[in-house]
Design an enzyme around this catalytic site. Sequence first.
Site, PDB file in Angstrom:
ATOM      1  N   GLU A   1       0.819  -1.210   0.000  1.00 29.81           N
ATOM      2  CA  GLU A   1       0.000   0.000   0.000  1.00 29.81           C
ATOM      3  C   GLU A   1       0.855   1.264   0.000  1.00 29.81           C
ATOM      4  O   GLU A   1       0.574   2.211  -0.715  1.00 29.81           O
ATOM      5  CB  GLU A   1      -0.932   0.040   1.215  1.00 29.81           C
ATOM      6  CG  GLU A   1      -1.762   1.315   1.192  1.00 29.81           C
ATOM      7  CD  GLU A   1      -2.688   1.504   2.377  1.00 29.81           C
ATOM      8  OE1 GLU A   1      -2.552   0.784   3.379  1.00 29.81           O
ATOM      9  OE2 GLU A   1      -3.545   2.389   2.287  1.00 29.81           O
TER      10      GLU A   1
ATOM     11  N   ASP B   1      -0.138  -4.652   3.795  1.00 31.80           N
ATOM     12  CA  ASP B   1      -0.730  -3.459   4.402  1.00 31.80           C
ATOM     13  C   ASP B   1      -0.042  -3.299   5.762  1.00 31.80           C
ATOM     14  O   ASP B   1      -0.300  -4.061   6.699  1.00 31.80           O
ATOM     15  CB  ASP B   1      -2.244  -3.632   4.575  1.00 31.80           C
ATOM     16  CG  ASP B   1      -2.913  -2.302   4.903  1.00 31.80           C
ATOM     17  OD1 ASP B   1      -2.210  -1.385   5.385  1.00 31.80           O
ATOM     18  OD2 ASP B   1      -4.131  -2.183   4.691  1.00 31.80           O
TER      19      ASP B   1
ATOM     20  N   ILE C   1      -0.163  -1.021   8.164  1.00 32.34           N
ATOM     21  CA  ILE C   1      -1.149  -0.787   9.236  1.00 32.34           C
ATOM     22  C   ILE C   1      -2.524  -0.781   8.584  1.00 32.34           C
ATOM     23  O   ILE C   1      -2.831   0.101   7.775  1.00 32.34           O
ATOM     24  CB  ILE C   1      -0.943   0.559   9.967  1.00 32.34           C
ATOM     25  CG1 ILE C   1       0.438   0.635  10.616  1.00 32.34           C
ATOM     26  CG2 ILE C   1      -2.038   0.746  11.018  1.00 32.34           C
ATOM     27  CD1 ILE C   1       0.657   1.899  11.471  1.00 32.34           C
ATOM     28  N   ASP C   2      -3.331  -1.774   8.889  1.00 32.83           N
ATOM     29  CA  ASP C   2      -4.724  -1.743   8.453  1.00 32.83           C
ATOM     30  C   ASP C   2      -5.523  -1.277   9.666  1.00 32.83           C
ATOM     31  O   ASP C   2      -5.571  -1.962  10.695  1.00 32.83           O
ATOM     32  CB  ASP C   2      -5.187  -3.129   7.983  1.00 32.83           C
ATOM     33  CG  ASP C   2      -6.563  -3.037   7.354  1.00 32.83           C
ATOM     34  OD1 ASP C   2      -6.748  -2.209   6.448  1.00 32.83           O
ATOM     35  OD2 ASP C   2      -7.463  -3.767   7.803  1.00 32.83           O
TER      36      ASP C   2
ATOM     37  N   THR D   1      -5.470   2.529  10.130  1.00 32.34           N
ATOM     38  CA  THR D   1      -4.635   3.696  10.466  1.00 32.34           C
ATOM     39  C   THR D   1      -5.415   4.735  11.277  1.00 32.34           C
ATOM     40  O   THR D   1      -4.875   5.336  12.209  1.00 32.34           O
ATOM     41  CB  THR D   1      -4.086   4.337   9.169  1.00 32.34           C
ATOM     42  OG1 THR D   1      -3.236   3.375   8.542  1.00 32.34           O
ATOM     43  CG2 THR D   1      -3.286   5.589   9.447  1.00 32.34           C
TER      44      THR D   1
ATOM     45  N   ASP E   1      -5.838  -4.670   1.622  1.00 36.70           N
ATOM     46  CA  ASP E   1      -6.789  -4.796   2.745  1.00 36.70           C
ATOM     47  C   ASP E   1      -7.269  -6.239   2.904  1.00 36.70           C
ATOM     48  O   ASP E   1      -7.654  -6.640   4.004  1.00 36.70           O
ATOM     49  CB  ASP E   1      -8.036  -3.929   2.492  1.00 36.70           C
ATOM     50  CG  ASP E   1      -7.724  -2.449   2.356  1.00 36.70           C
ATOM     51  OD1 ASP E   1      -6.997  -1.928   3.211  1.00 36.70           O
ATOM     52  OD2 ASP E   1      -8.217  -1.818   1.399  1.00 36.70           O
TER      53      ASP E   1
HETATM   54  C1  IPD Z   1      -8.850   0.900   5.738  1.00 33.28           C
HETATM   55  C2  IPD Z   1      -9.480  -0.062   6.707  1.00 33.28           C
HETATM   56  C3  IPD Z   1     -10.960   0.224   6.822  1.00 33.28           C
HETATM   57  C4  IPD Z   1     -11.662   0.160   5.484  1.00 33.28           C
HETATM   58  C5  IPD Z   1     -10.992   1.096   4.489  1.00 33.28           C
HETATM   59  C6  IPD Z   1      -9.505   0.780   4.389  1.00 33.28           C
HETATM   60  P1  IPD Z   1      -6.270   1.584   6.133  1.00 33.28           P
HETATM   61  O1  IPD Z   1      -7.466   0.611   5.584  1.00 33.28           O
HETATM   62  O2  IPD Z   1      -9.322  -1.391   6.289  1.00 33.28           O
HETATM   63  O3  IPD Z   1     -11.616  -0.700   7.658  1.00 33.28           O
HETATM   64  O4  IPD Z   1     -12.997   0.539   5.662  1.00 33.28           O
HETATM   65  O5  IPD Z   1     -11.615   0.891   3.242  1.00 33.28           O
HETATM   66  O6  IPD Z   1      -8.901   1.683   3.488  1.00 33.28           O
HETATM   67  O7  IPD Z   1      -6.383   2.856   5.360  1.00 33.28           O
HETATM   68  O8  IPD Z   1      -6.499   1.773   7.577  1.00 33.28           O
HETATM   69  O9  IPD Z   1      -5.083   0.784   5.776  1.00 33.28           O
HETATM   70 CA    CA Z   2      -5.944  -1.063   4.738  1.00 36.77          CA
HETATM   71 CA    CA Z   3      -2.887   0.798   5.552  1.00 37.90          CA
END
Ligand code: IPD
Ligand code: CA
Ligand code: CA
Length: 270
Positions: free
Chosen positions: A70, A91, A93-94, A96, A217
């Site tokens: 990402e 990813d 940090i999923d 963030t 994700d």
């Molecule tokens: C997000 C998270 C979130 C989802 C968003 C993603 P990120 O990833 O997974 O739950 O609803 O669509 O973009 O930006 O925290 O890596």
């Molecule tokens: Ca994510």
């Molecule tokens: Ca992320």
Amino acid sequence: MSENYEEWLDFAKALAMKAGEMIVTARENSTFVRDYKMDHELVTSTDIAVDQYICSRIVENYPSHCILSEESSPHMDLGSIGDDVPVWVIDPIDGTVNFAHGHHHVAVSIGLYIGDQRILGVVNAPFLGECFWALKGSGAFCNGKPLAVSSAQELRNALVATGFPYQKTALTPIVERVSRILHHCQDVRRNGSAALDLCWVAAGRLDAYFESVKPWDMAAGALIAEEAGAKVGYYLSNASAWPDVVNGEGLLVSTPQLYADFLALIDVDL
Ligand code: IPD
Ligand code: CA
Ligand code: CA
């Protein structure tokens, strides 16, 4: 199963654990700064540091493998990669927004696919002390314990998770789908980490999850859900720019008994 798969899984687990420590330390010491991608998408210096750590370790150990990450290679041309080349999907940090706001629903997600096959997935949630993983054909686990999807039989008892995009203009059809779910199911959760939503379906804590997300994700979580017995499919049939194996556009993942019912609820022209 290739003997490399076990080795790669152990490697991915070790990376995800170390990355998790970096995330916890950065938050405990408040040593991160905030920035915005495309003006609206939060990214922190910890996302970048963790990404660099994971990607540099992969390059060091497996120089012939590819990386879709990402933060450092989101535009990688996956179409030009040979069908026998392992591709790591990262990813760092999923969740963030959760990370920056002091919430615990945060994960490191590391997936690996070859050709049209998801091979392994690791999702480590360091604040929760839970590390999920799966290897193709070998089941899904949380901290070593096997996972299985829920046995929910009826929509009205089903707990469903979803998420919302950073891009506000895309919200209207999503809100309509959420409304349809709310009218027919027990309740809806928006936990803020797609990777963990998929693991929660795998663990039977949720009965379904739907959202349009990016490959990083879902690459790991989709395999973990699948290996725990979930059905992984789509409520949108739009052609995606991503290969099927990492296509997260219009993703619907649920316990198999209820998949057709969920699909009927949200597969509507909006
Ligand atoms: C997000 C998270 C979130 C989802 C968003 C993603 P990120 O990833 O997974 O739950 O609803 O669509 O973009 O930006 O925290 O890596
Ligand atoms: Ca994510
Ligand atoms: Ca992320």
